[in-house]
Scaffold this active site. Structure first.
Site, PDB file in Angstrom:
ATOM      1  N   LYS A  24       0.838  -1.205   0.000  1.00 54.85           N
ATOM      2  CA  LYS A  24       0.000   0.000   0.000  1.00 54.85           C
ATOM      3  C   LYS A  24       0.870   1.250   0.000  1.00 54.85           C
ATOM      4  O   LYS A  24       0.616   2.203  -0.741  1.00 54.85           O
ATOM      5  CB  LYS A  24      -0.935   0.002   1.231  1.00 54.85           C
ATOM      6  CG  LYS A  24      -2.034  -1.046   1.176  1.00 54.85           C
ATOM      7  CD  LYS A  24      -2.813  -1.127   2.504  1.00 54.85           C
ATOM      8  CE  LYS A  24      -3.689  -2.388   2.552  1.00 54.85           C
ATOM      9  NZ  LYS A  24      -4.278  -2.633   3.887  1.00 54.85           N
ATOM     10  N   GLN A  68      -4.897  -1.830  10.061  1.00 54.02           N
ATOM     11  CA  GLN A  68      -4.518  -3.047   9.345  1.00 54.02           C
ATOM     12  C   GLN A  68      -5.036  -4.283  10.079  1.00 54.02           C
ATOM     13  O   GLN A  68      -4.752  -4.487  11.250  1.00 54.02           O
ATOM     14  CB  GLN A  68      -2.988  -3.101   9.192  1.00 54.02           C
ATOM     15  CG  GLN A  68      -2.492  -4.284   8.390  1.00 54.02           C
ATOM     16  CD  GLN A  68      -2.899  -4.201   6.920  1.00 54.02           C
ATOM     17  OE1 GLN A  68      -2.890  -3.141   6.294  1.00 54.02           O
ATOM     18  NE2 GLN A  68      -3.268  -5.338   6.339  1.00 54.02           N
ATOM     19  N   ASP A  91     -11.225   2.096   4.254  1.00 58.34           N
ATOM     20  CA  ASP A  91     -11.511   0.664   4.093  1.00 58.34           C
ATOM     21  C   ASP A  91     -13.017   0.385   4.097  1.00 58.34           C
ATOM     22  O   ASP A  91     -13.449  -0.687   3.664  1.00 58.34           O
ATOM     23  CB  ASP A  91     -10.858  -0.142   5.233  1.00 58.34           C
ATOM     24  CG  ASP A  91      -9.489  -0.675   4.848  1.00 58.34           C
ATOM     25  OD1 ASP A  91      -9.198  -0.773   3.634  1.00 58.34           O
ATOM     26  OD2 ASP A  91      -8.702  -0.991   5.761  1.00 58.34           O
TER      27      ASP A  91
END
Lengths: 248, 248
Positions: A24, A68, A91
């Site tokens: 990322k 994460q 997200d």
């Protein structure tokens, strides 16, 4: 730099997570997007993590925040996810953003489901009235992709570890989306001739299944690549959202 | 009185809604629960409705708030629903409460889906590994019941108006839940021998389908009755929730 900044909260030492985070960060930097990884030990108190997220929520230079996953088992992951401002939740994993997805009015679509929908669109795959079979019922892939395909007028079946006779269902699929993470779970005899197959979990016996498919994603480089691209799109969407008071 | 008070917001003059509201009020009063119906004309501004809801949110004597659906078409129903405090949202229709349902950690379960799950439980119907077919994809019945059955380890198929060959799917159902609102949509030939059939929308050709079923709800009195009971349970659950600061 483009006035977009992503912060990734990392807790613990999961090796796979480290690889994803590096990917990322690399992709962001290629595109001139600032990306900061903020790492915590795996025994840090949740209050410290949430306090950090609160700081990022109110920091105007930060436009996207990722927690994460997976978090170590000692945390309530959803509680930590829900501390992310829903307008920085790139997200799309906060409860409220998942609720918007359920009611069909998403503010943001989680990156993997968004990437899958993009693959289907790019390849002009007709969805209306098709039978989509989803294997896997996670909150971040299975359920969201089921809702998105439902919204596109697919008939949708959701299978999982407790499904009896998985092949009975997969053989019915016009569109098969597998997100289990079990190599060669889906073999040639389990797929209908002409099916569209999307391999999220690297579950498909690709070489043998491919000849039966009208479309199939390879196990590497396709869904993963589209997921990263979708994450970048999510970051850009939030950047350009005019109604956010903190960008006034 | 039991320190439980339900307020129902009514907008416009939908006749069916009036019947439902009267039923709710009657049931509440039978149980010693105060129930107030607050009626607005169908052209009232949404700001006035939301202001009223805000007042009820901060009124300690009000423990549950319902916005009676459907609202007239000139309103964004979800925006108005979302103004209800999620801890007084006894219908469970706010975005955040639906999000909790999606992630499998509901604060509250919408009354009809909760009622259906209660009927299944009361009749000791095994769910794990069974194929549930849901007809209808509304945010208040179809999608919630799909998520609840998924959580109970059913394999779940969601059908709707764009499904091709509905009978192909209904014939596979171990558990069939129909919430369309179309009389005799489901005929004898569309149901598997031994199926469990839950008729939410009065969609089933009851007399002819019944002999094939191991269990079936009649078109009147079963799901509706359980829905009202579930609403009362939701009201009581919110009353007894200790963590609510306004009951301190």
């Amino acid at each position: 730099m483009r006035n977009i900044k992503l912060c990734i909260i990392s807790v613990g030492n999961d090796e796979q997570s480290k690889i994803y985070m590096k990917l990322k960060k690399k992709k962001c930097e290629e595109l001139g997007i600032e990306c900061e990884i903020i790492s915590f030990d795996e025994n840090i108190s949740k209050d410290i993590i949430i306090k950090k997220i609160d700081e990022l929520n109110s920091n105007r230079s930060v436009t996207g925040i990722i927690v994460q996953l997976p978090l170590p088992n000692n945390y309530d992951a959803q509680e930590i996810l829900d501390s992310v401002d829903e307008k920085k939740d790139v997200d799309g994993f906060t409860t409220n953003n998942l609720g918007r997805l359920l009611i069909g009015k998403p503010l943001i679509i989680p990156a993997t489901p968004r990437g899958i929908m993009q693959i289907l669109e790019d390849n002009k795959i007709e969805l209306e009235g098709k039978h989509s079979v989803i294997i896997g019922r996670s909150n971040i892939v299975g359920k969201p992709i089921a809702l998105l395909l439902l919204q596109k007028n697919c008939t949708v079946t959701i299978c999982h570890s407790k499904t009896k006779d998985l092949a009975y269902f997969t053989r019915q699929a016009d569109i098969l989306v597998s997100s289990v993470g079990k190599k060669n779970l889906i073999t040639k005899d389990m797929v209908k001739e002409g099916a569209v197959v999307i391999d999220v979990g690297k579950d498909i016996d690709y070489e043998n299944v491919k000849p039966k498919c009208s479309f199939i994603t390879p196990p590497f480089g396709s869904v993963g690549k589209m997921t990263i691209q979708s994450l970048i799109k999510n970051l850009e969407d939030f950047k350009h959202e005019d109604s956010f008071s903190y960008y006034e």
